[in-house]
Design a protein around this motif. Structure first.
Motif, PDB file in Angstrom:
ATOM      1  N   PHE A 138       0.844  -1.196   0.000  1.00  0.00           N
ATOM      2  CA  PHE A 138       0.000   0.000   0.000  1.00  0.00           C
ATOM      3  C   PHE A 138       0.883   1.251   0.000  1.00  0.00           C
ATOM      4  CE2 PHE A 138      -2.001   3.281   2.659  1.00  0.00           C
ATOM      5  CZ  PHE A 138      -3.133   3.555   1.923  1.00  0.00           C
ATOM      6  N   HIS A 139       1.880   1.268   0.886  1.00  0.00           N
ATOM      7  CA  HIS A 139       2.792   2.411   0.948  1.00  0.00           C
ATOM      8  C   HIS A 139       3.653   2.512  -0.307  1.00  0.00           C
ATOM      9  CE1 HIS A 139       1.725   3.744   4.883  1.00  0.00           C
ATOM     10  NE2 HIS A 139       2.103   2.629   5.476  1.00  0.00           N
ATOM     11  N   GLU A 140       4.057   1.386  -0.856  1.00  0.00           N
ATOM     12  CA  GLU A 140       4.847   1.410  -2.083  1.00  0.00           C
ATOM     13  C   GLU A 140       4.061   2.106  -3.197  1.00  0.00           C
ATOM     14  OE1 GLU A 140       7.710  -1.970  -3.343  1.00  0.00           O
ATOM     15  OE2 GLU A 140       5.906  -2.211  -4.587  1.00  0.00           O
ATOM     16  N   GLY A 141       2.778   1.787  -3.304  1.00  0.00           N
ATOM     17  CA  GLY A 141       1.931   2.443  -4.305  1.00  0.00           C
ATOM     18  C   GLY A 141       1.790   3.927  -4.062  1.00  0.00           C
ATOM     19  N   SER A 142       1.648   4.316  -2.799  1.00  0.00           N
ATOM     20  CA  SER A 142       1.490   5.748  -2.501  1.00  0.00           C
ATOM     21  C   SER A 142       2.790   6.510  -2.762  1.00  0.00           C
ATOM     22  CB  SER A 142       1.000   5.969  -1.070  1.00  0.00           C
ATOM     23  OG  SER A 142       1.948   5.543  -0.128  1.00  0.00           O
ATOM     24  N   LEU A 143       3.919   5.907  -2.409  1.00  0.00           N
ATOM     25  CA  LEU A 143       5.198   6.584  -2.639  1.00  0.00           C
ATOM     26  C   LEU A 143       5.526   6.690  -4.131  1.00  0.00           C
ATOM     27  CD1 LEU A 143       7.254   5.051   0.302  1.00  0.00           C
ATOM     28  CD2 LEU A 143       6.435   7.414   0.110  1.00  0.00           C
ATOM     29  N   ARG A 144       5.178   5.668  -4.915  1.00  0.00           N
ATOM     30  CA  ARG A 144       5.374   5.749  -6.367  1.00  0.00           C
ATOM     31  C   ARG A 144       4.546   6.875  -6.957  1.00  0.00           C
ATOM     32  NH1 ARG A 144       5.107  -0.581  -8.380  1.00  0.00           N
ATOM     33  NH2 ARG A 144       7.159  -1.154  -7.575  1.00  0.00           N
ATOM     34  N   ALA A 145       3.287   6.955  -6.553  1.00  0.00           N
ATOM     35  CA  ALA A 145       2.412   8.008  -7.067  1.00  0.00           C
ATOM     36  C   ALA A 145       2.911   9.384  -6.632  1.00  0.00           C
ATOM     37  CB  ALA A 145       0.976   7.776  -6.600  1.00  0.00           C
ATOM     38  N   ALA A 146       3.393   9.495  -5.389  1.00  0.00           N
ATOM     39  CA  ALA A 146       3.932  10.770  -4.911  1.00  0.00           C
ATOM     40  C   ALA A 146       5.170  11.160  -5.712  1.00  0.00           C
ATOM     41  CB  ALA A 146       4.268  10.682  -3.428  1.00  0.00           C
ATOM     42  N   LEU A 147       6.015  10.190  -6.007  1.00  0.00           N
ATOM     43  CA  LEU A 147       7.222  10.453  -6.784  1.00  0.00           C
ATOM     44  C   LEU A 147       6.861  10.989  -8.161  1.00  0.00           C
ATOM     45  CD1 LEU A 147      10.288  10.361  -7.083  1.00  0.00           C
ATOM     46  CD2 LEU A 147      10.095   7.928  -7.644  1.00  0.00           C
ATOM     47  N   MET A 148       5.885  10.411  -8.794  1.00  0.00           N
ATOM     48  CA  MET A 148       5.461  10.902 -10.103  1.00  0.00           C
ATOM     49  C   MET A 148       4.831  12.292  -9.979  1.00  0.00           C
ATOM     50  SD  MET A 148       6.713   8.596 -11.869  1.00  0.00           S
ATOM     51  CE  MET A 148       6.242   9.209 -13.463  1.00  0.00           C
ATOM     52  N   ALA A 149       4.076  12.523  -8.903  1.00  0.00           N
ATOM     53  CA  ALA A 149       3.412  13.813  -8.719  1.00  0.00           C
ATOM     54  C   ALA A 149       4.399  14.957  -8.518  1.00  0.00           C
ATOM     55  CB  ALA A 149       2.449  13.738  -7.532  1.00  0.00           C
ATOM     56  N   VAL A 150       5.566  14.657  -7.951  1.00  0.00           N
ATOM     57  CA  VAL A 150       6.551  15.718  -7.711  1.00  0.00           C
ATOM     58  C   VAL A 150       7.630  15.755  -8.787  1.00  0.00           C
ATOM     59  CG1 VAL A 150       6.119  15.815  -5.227  1.00  0.00           C
ATOM     60  CG2 VAL A 150       7.960  14.333  -6.110  1.00  0.00           C
ATOM     61  N   GLY A 151       7.404  15.020  -9.888  1.00  0.00           N
ATOM     62  CA  GLY A 151       8.305  15.138 -11.026  1.00  0.00           C
ATOM     63  C   GLY A 151       9.411  14.130 -11.082  1.00  0.00           C
ATOM     64  N   GLY A 152       9.158  12.906 -10.627  1.00  0.00           N
ATOM     65  CA  GLY A 152      10.194  11.880 -10.627  1.00  0.00           C
ATOM     66  C   GLY A 152      10.654  11.444 -12.004  1.00  0.00           C
ATOM     67  N   GLY A 153       9.789  11.431 -13.000  1.00  0.00           N
ATOM     68  CA  GLY A 153      10.172  11.069 -14.356  1.00  0.00           C
ATOM     69  C   GLY A 153      10.057   9.585 -14.647  1.00  0.00           C
ATOM     70  N   ALA A 154      10.320   9.252 -15.907  1.00  0.00           N
ATOM     71  CA  ALA A 154      10.110   7.891 -16.419  1.00  0.00           C
ATOM     72  C   ALA A 154      11.027   6.850 -15.791  1.00  0.00           C
ATOM     73  CB  ALA A 154      10.278   7.882 -17.933  1.00  0.00           C
ATOM     74  N   GLN A 155      12.201   7.237 -15.336  1.00  0.00           N
ATOM     75  CA  GLN A 155      13.145   6.282 -14.756  1.00  0.00           C
ATOM     76  C   GLN A 155      12.947   6.094 -13.251  1.00  0.00           C
ATOM     77  OE1 GLN A 155      15.133   4.523 -16.777  1.00  0.00           O
ATOM     78  NE2 GLN A 155      14.139   5.650 -18.422  1.00  0.00           N
ATOM     79  N   SER A 156      11.893   6.662 -12.711  1.00  0.00           N
ATOM     80  CA  SER A 156      11.631   6.603 -11.275  1.00  0.00           C
ATOM     81  C   SER A 156      11.279   5.203 -10.825  1.00  0.00           C
ATOM     82  CB  SER A 156      10.475   7.533 -10.914  1.00  0.00           C
ATOM     83  OG  SER A 156      10.786   8.852 -11.263  1.00  0.00           O
ATOM     84  N   ALA A 157      11.616   4.900  -9.585  1.00  0.00           N
ATOM     85  CA  ALA A 157      11.259   3.602  -9.010  1.00  0.00           C
ATOM     86  C   ALA A 157      11.182   3.706  -7.489  1.00  0.00           C
ATOM     87  CB  ALA A 157      12.287   2.546  -9.399  1.00  0.00           C
ATOM     88  N   VAL A 158      10.332   2.896  -6.914  1.00  0.00           N
ATOM     89  CA  VAL A 158      10.240   2.743  -5.457  1.00  0.00           C
ATOM     90  C   VAL A 158      10.297   1.250  -5.182  1.00  0.00           C
ATOM     91  CG1 VAL A 158       8.828   3.069  -3.402  1.00  0.00           C
ATOM     92  CG2 VAL A 158       8.847   4.830  -5.187  1.00  0.00           C
ATOM     93  N   GLU A 159      11.274   0.854  -4.382  1.00  0.00           N
ATOM     94  CA  GLU A 159      11.429  -0.551  -4.015  1.00  0.00           C
ATOM     95  C   GLU A 159      11.218  -0.682  -2.514  1.00  0.00           C
ATOM     96  OE1 GLU A 159      15.375  -1.530  -5.319  1.00  0.00           O
ATOM     97  OE2 GLU A 159      14.955  -0.746  -7.327  1.00  0.00           O
ATOM     98  N   GLY A 160      10.167  -1.392  -2.140  1.00  0.00           N
ATOM     99  CA  GLY A 160       9.844  -1.558  -0.730  1.00  0.00           C
ATOM    100  C   GLY A 160      10.318  -2.872  -0.167  1.00  0.00           C
ATOM    101  N   THR A 161      10.629  -2.848   1.115  1.00  0.00           N
ATOM    102  CA  THR A 161      10.998  -4.048   1.858  1.00  0.00           C
ATOM    103  C   THR A 161      10.189  -4.065   3.149  1.00  0.00           C
ATOM    104  OG1 THR A 161      13.258  -3.950   1.000  1.00  0.00           O
ATOM    105  CG2 THR A 161      12.889  -5.312   2.956  1.00  0.00           C
TER     106      THR A 161
END
Length: 195
Positions: free
Chosen positions: A159-182
């Protein structure tokens, strides 16, 4: 395959009565269910978890949110590739709800777009406005990376991984962005955010 109800029970057991979640996070999940599965599915969910429509900036029990989240994932699973993707989609939906809120809109203007490191530095402040439990820390790293550490937060890592990915895109992370959760424990997750 439905969500793991024994895991849900374990997560609910981690909550205390003073652990709360803002209403707009509930509403973001309900909106996603409505968009994907229709208004009848939303009505069934509300009946299943015995709740009225939350008011966006009121606080509600975290245990109630967990029940809604797991029930929503079960409804949404046919619309995604897996239960994991349904959890991520629910997390992502809460980010759009946040950035559409007055607080989120103001924060976006303050931190600006195009500077994810600066935006993620606000993680502790953002989460203090959203939930009443846990610590949500951002550790800057070299280059275009940060480490996000959640402790005392019983929401699923996916759930948090999805929210952080969306936040990253919202603040301009770009096409190479990634969030890896553990998932380190039921209430401890760590995320490598890079762009």
């Amino acid at each position: 395959m439905p969500s793991d109800k024994s895991e849900l029970a374990q997560r609910i057991a981690l909550t205390r009565p003073d652990h709360t979640v803002r209403g707009f996070i509930f509403n973001s999940i309900l909106i996603l269910v409505s968009q994907r599965a229709g208004s009848e599915a939303v009505a069934r969910l509300a009946e299943l978890v015995k709740m009225k429509r939350p008011i966006d900036f009121f606080s509600y029990p975290a245990a109630d949110f967990l029940q809604l989240l797991y029930a929503a994932v079960d409804v949404l699973e046919p619309y995604y590739d897996s239960v994991d993707d349904a959890f991520r989609a629910c997390g992502a939906a809460t980010v759009s709800g946040f950035f559409e809120s007055h607080v989120g809109n103001t924060l976006a203007k303050l931190v600006g777009r195009g500077d994810p490191k600066r935006a993620f530095a606000s993680t502790p402040t953002v989460y203090r406005t959203l939930v009443s439990y846990g610590s949500h820390d951002c550790e800057p790293m070299d280059g275009r990376r940060v480490k996000i550490v959640f402790r005392g937060d019983m929401q699923p890592m996916l759930f948090h991984e999805g929210s952080l990915r969306a936040a990253l895109m919202a603040v301009g992370g770009g096409a190479q962005s990634a969030v890896e959760g553990t998932a380190c424990a039921l209430d401890h997750s760590e995320f490598l955010v890079r762009w």
